[in-house]
Design an enzyme around this catalytic site. Structure first.
Site, PDB file in Angstrom:
ATOM      1  N   LYS A  80      15.950   1.433  -4.294  1.00  0.00           N
ATOM      2  CA  LYS A  80      15.185   0.648  -3.319  1.00  0.00           C
ATOM      3  C   LYS A  80      16.066   0.477  -2.090  1.00  0.00           C
ATOM      4  O   LYS A  80      17.297   0.593  -2.170  1.00  0.00           O
ATOM      5  CB  LYS A  80      14.878  -0.731  -3.931  1.00  0.00           C
ATOM      6  CG  LYS A  80      13.737  -1.447  -3.288  1.00  0.00           C
ATOM      7  CD  LYS A  80      12.413  -1.167  -3.961  1.00  0.00           C
ATOM      8  CE  LYS A  80      11.284  -1.912  -3.285  1.00  0.00           C
ATOM      9  NZ  LYS A  80       9.990  -1.712  -3.947  1.00  0.00           N
ATOM     10  N   VAL A 181      -6.717 -11.291  -1.757  1.00  0.00           N
ATOM     11  CA  VAL A 181      -7.617 -10.133  -1.652  1.00  0.00           C
ATOM     12  C   VAL A 181      -7.238  -9.303  -0.420  1.00  0.00           C
ATOM     13  O   VAL A 181      -8.011  -9.152   0.519  1.00  0.00           O
ATOM     14  CB  VAL A 181      -9.118 -10.556  -1.644  1.00  0.00           C
ATOM     15  CG1 VAL A 181      -9.581 -10.807  -3.057  1.00  0.00           C
ATOM     16  CG2 VAL A 181      -9.362 -11.780  -0.781  1.00  0.00           C
ATOM     17  N   VAL A 184      -4.684  -4.040  -1.752  1.00  0.00           N
ATOM     18  CA  VAL A 184      -4.908  -3.577  -3.122  1.00  0.00           C
ATOM     19  C   VAL A 184      -6.173  -4.218  -3.704  1.00  0.00           C
ATOM     20  O   VAL A 184      -7.050  -3.537  -4.243  1.00  0.00           O
ATOM     21  CB  VAL A 184      -3.694  -3.904  -4.027  1.00  0.00           C
ATOM     22  CG1 VAL A 184      -4.003  -3.586  -5.485  1.00  0.00           C
ATOM     23  CG2 VAL A 184      -2.460  -3.137  -3.568  1.00  0.00           C
TER      24      VAL A 184
HETATM   25  P1  NAD Z   1      -1.437  -7.550   1.117  1.00  0.00           P
HETATM   26  O1  NAD Z   1      -0.441  -8.257   1.953  1.00  0.00           O
HETATM   27  O2  NAD Z   1      -2.381  -6.594   1.757  1.00  0.00           O
HETATM   28  O3  NAD Z   1      -2.329  -8.609   0.305  1.00  0.00           O
HETATM   29  C1  NAD Z   1      -1.822  -9.796  -0.212  1.00  0.00           C
HETATM   30  C2  NAD Z   1      -2.852 -10.886   0.059  1.00  0.00           C
HETATM   31  O4  NAD Z   1      -2.416 -12.093  -0.551  1.00  0.00           O
HETATM   32  C3  NAD Z   1      -3.037 -11.190   1.538  1.00  0.00           C
HETATM   33  O5  NAD Z   1      -4.405 -11.125   1.886  1.00  0.00           O
HETATM   34  C4  NAD Z   1      -2.478 -12.607   1.687  1.00  0.00           C
HETATM   35  O6  NAD Z   1      -3.149 -13.372   2.673  1.00  0.00           O
HETATM   36  C5  NAD Z   1      -2.704 -13.162   0.299  1.00  0.00           C
HETATM   37  N1  NAD Z   1      -1.880 -14.318  -0.025  1.00  0.00           N
HETATM   38  C6  NAD Z   1      -0.590 -14.573   0.333  1.00  0.00           C
HETATM   39  N2  NAD Z   1      -0.196 -15.762  -0.151  1.00  0.00           N
HETATM   40  C7  NAD Z   1      -1.243 -16.261  -0.862  1.00  0.00           C
HETATM   41  C8  NAD Z   1      -1.451 -17.444  -1.617  1.00  0.00           C
HETATM   42  N3  NAD Z   1      -0.497 -18.380  -1.731  1.00  0.00           N
HETATM   43  N4  NAD Z   1      -2.636 -17.609  -2.226  1.00  0.00           N
HETATM   44  C9  NAD Z   1      -3.622 -16.694  -2.104  1.00  0.00           C
HETATM   45  N5  NAD Z   1      -3.475 -15.559  -1.394  1.00  0.00           N
HETATM   46  C10 NAD Z   1      -2.312 -15.346  -0.785  1.00  0.00           C
HETATM   47  O7  NAD Z   1      -0.597  -6.849  -0.039  1.00  0.00           O
HETATM   48  P2  NAD Z   1      -1.080  -5.677  -1.010  1.00  0.00           P
HETATM   49  O8  NAD Z   1      -0.554  -4.398  -0.503  1.00  0.00           O
HETATM   50  O9  NAD Z   1      -2.527  -5.822  -1.283  1.00  0.00           O
HETATM   51  O10 NAD Z   1      -0.233  -6.031  -2.311  1.00  0.00           O
HETATM   52  C11 NAD Z   1      -0.626  -7.106  -3.167  1.00  0.00           C
HETATM   53  C12 NAD Z   1       0.470  -7.348  -4.195  1.00  0.00           C
HETATM   54  O11 NAD Z   1       0.657  -6.162  -4.980  1.00  0.00           O
HETATM   55  C13 NAD Z   1       1.845  -7.652  -3.580  1.00  0.00           C
HETATM   56  O12 NAD Z   1       2.508  -8.566  -4.420  1.00  0.00           O
HETATM   57  C14 NAD Z   1       2.567  -6.297  -3.630  1.00  0.00           C
HETATM   58  O13 NAD Z   1       3.970  -6.460  -3.703  1.00  0.00           O
HETATM   59  C15 NAD Z   1       2.020  -5.717  -4.913  1.00  0.00           C
HETATM   60  N6  NAD Z   1       2.031  -4.250  -4.929  1.00  0.00           N
HETATM   61  C16 NAD Z   1       1.386  -3.549  -3.973  1.00  0.00           C
HETATM   62  C17 NAD Z   1       1.408  -2.153  -3.997  1.00  0.00           C
HETATM   63  C18 NAD Z   1       0.674  -1.343  -2.954  1.00  0.00           C
HETATM   64  O14 NAD Z   1       0.501  -0.123  -3.140  1.00  0.00           O
HETATM   65  N7  NAD Z   1       0.214  -1.946  -1.860  1.00  0.00           N
HETATM   66  C19 NAD Z   1       2.099  -1.471  -5.024  1.00  0.00           C
HETATM   67  C20 NAD Z   1       2.751  -2.216  -6.006  1.00  0.00           C
HETATM   68  C21 NAD Z   1       2.711  -3.616  -5.941  1.00  0.00           C
END
Ligand code: NAD
Length: 365
Positions: A80, A181, A184
């Site tokens: 990483k 939401v 992902v």
């Molecule tokens: P994103 O930032 O698009 O979505 C996260 C959402 O969570 C946002 O809409 C944000 O407003 C919301 N949020 C933040 N704090 C919050 C709270 N306290 N209560 C409710 N909602 C809250 O991120 P993403 O790319 O959709 O990823 C989502 C999760 O999955 C993250 O933890 C990320 O590390 C993990 N992840 C993502 C991927 C990927 O391919 N994008 C891969 C592996 C893991």
């Protein structure tokens, strides 16, 4: 921090500190383990409060990638990188090109991808300096943003979780409570809705909530309400450490399966507590491995159809985890670690045997 002591305790292979005065780059690359292949893992850009906080994060995250990649059956190791800086204000072409040159200097021991704070466009800048980059859009045969494949992986894991708990992998008539939401979970909501599932959602961003309410008929609840809604499965897709002493007593679900990294505040304590309560925990690093499975496919010339087949195989991997947990009477979190460690140990054994055979053949010549 006593760096060598820390590296030795966590079995880290290499840590590289990168600085470039012209562009302001301050970054750290951690290569945790390359037993299964070159280390692959995202590049996080974050305004860390201290250099030590950045170092701790990159060490923790790189080790996590070793487990995730190994359990996903990928022939890649764990690594990483982190760039210390604000992704909203500190990005520049010069900065990412400088980072790209550091990645290039490792000759393929570390392959970079996007993560929190970086995008496919930042990968494009690095690609100007190195071929050891995945998830860009500039390169022919690259896979771009992995979120949709991550969502597909979460959905596959969720179906296997439903089968384990309810005896049927269909989500028809099941209620899924989703925290966050964003990228992902938007795609995940669509997959669940198409399977006949009911959605209860929350997000701190009201626009994101409104989008899934309008597009998929989701029911919206308050940010703190999500833990105590009556649902079949809770799907954390926002933040880490949200399964903790405070939230566990509120849960009224039979299972947890979401994309967020490091969902359990304390892996041992909280996975054990969930087991005792009869709440099946689908380990996060297996659930969310669709993104890395997708970018890793670039290493053999990206083929989206093949990548999708591999992502859907998370269904079987999750089944394996549940079987190990059941047969050894351990938590699912411990079973997932077991699966990854077993694969690395087997590869080390094969490699040692192979080297010994090679060497004795050379000595006999
Ligand atoms: P994103 O930032 O698009 O979505 C996260 C959402 O969570 C946002 O809409 C944000 O407003 C919301 N949020 C933040 N704090 C919050 C709270 N306290 N209560 C409710 N909602 C809250 O991120 P993403 O790319 O959709 O990823 C989502 C999760 O999955 C993250 O933890 C990320 O590390 C993990 N992840 C993502 C991927 C990927 O391919 N994008 C891969 C592996 C893991």
């Amino acid at each position: 921090m006593m760096l060598f002591e820390e590296m030795s305790m966590g079995d880290y292979e290499q840590v590289i500190f990168c600085q470039d005065k012209e562009s302001g780059l301050k970054a750290i690359i951690a290569i945790h383990d390359t037993t299964l292949g070159p280390a692959l893992g995202g590049c996080r850009m974050w305004p860390y409060e201290s250099e030590e906080a950045a170092l701790r994060d990159v060490l923790r995250l790189s080790k996590g990638m070793t487990y995730k990649n190994a359990a996903a059956g990928l022939n890649i190791g764990g690594g990483k990188s982190v760039i210390i800086g604000n992704p909203k204000t500190d990005k520049s072409e010069a900065l990412f090109r400088a980072m790209g040159r550091y990645v290039e200097s490792l000759n393929g021991r570390y392959i970079i991808a996007e993560d929190v704070g970086t995008t496919e466009y930042d990968m494009n800048q690095m690609y100007l300096e190195t071929d050891y980059v995945t998830g860009s859009t500039a390169r022919a045969g690259s896979s771009g943003n992995p979120s949709a494949k991550t969502a597909l992986g979460v959905y596959s894991a969720m179906k296997r979780t439903a089968k384990e708990v309810f005896g049927d992998s269909s989500l028809k008539g099941k209620t899924i409570a989703i925290q966050g939401v964003g990228n992902v979970a938007y795609d995940l909501c669509q997959l669940i809705r198409d399977d006949g599932g009911k959605l209860i959602v929350t997000d701190i961003n009201q626009e994101a909530v409104q989008r899934v309410v309008n597009d998929f008929g989701a029911e919206a609840v308050g940010v703190n309400e999500i833990y105590r809604v009556a649902a079949d499965i809770f799907s954390p897709c926002a933040l880490g450490a949200i399964i903790n002493d405070e939230t566990i007593p509120q849960l009224r679900v039979k299972a947890i399966c979401g994309s967020a990294n490091n969902q359990l505040a304390d892996i041992e304590i909280h996975s054990q507590r969930l087991k005792e309560l009869g709440i099946l925990y689908a380990p996060d690093f297996i659930v969310n491995s669709g993104g890395v499975i997708n970018v890793a496919d670039e290493l053999s010339g990206y083929d989206e159809e093949r990548a999708i087949v591999k992502v859907k195989a998370i269904y079987e991997q999750m089944g394996q985890v549940f079987e190990i947990a059941e047969s050894e009477n351990i938590t699912t979190a411990a079973a997932a670690n077991h699966l990854a460690e077993q694969r690395i140990a087997q590869m080390l054994k094969v490699r040692r045997t192979f080297l010994q055979t090679e060497k004795s053949a050379i000595c006999r010549r």
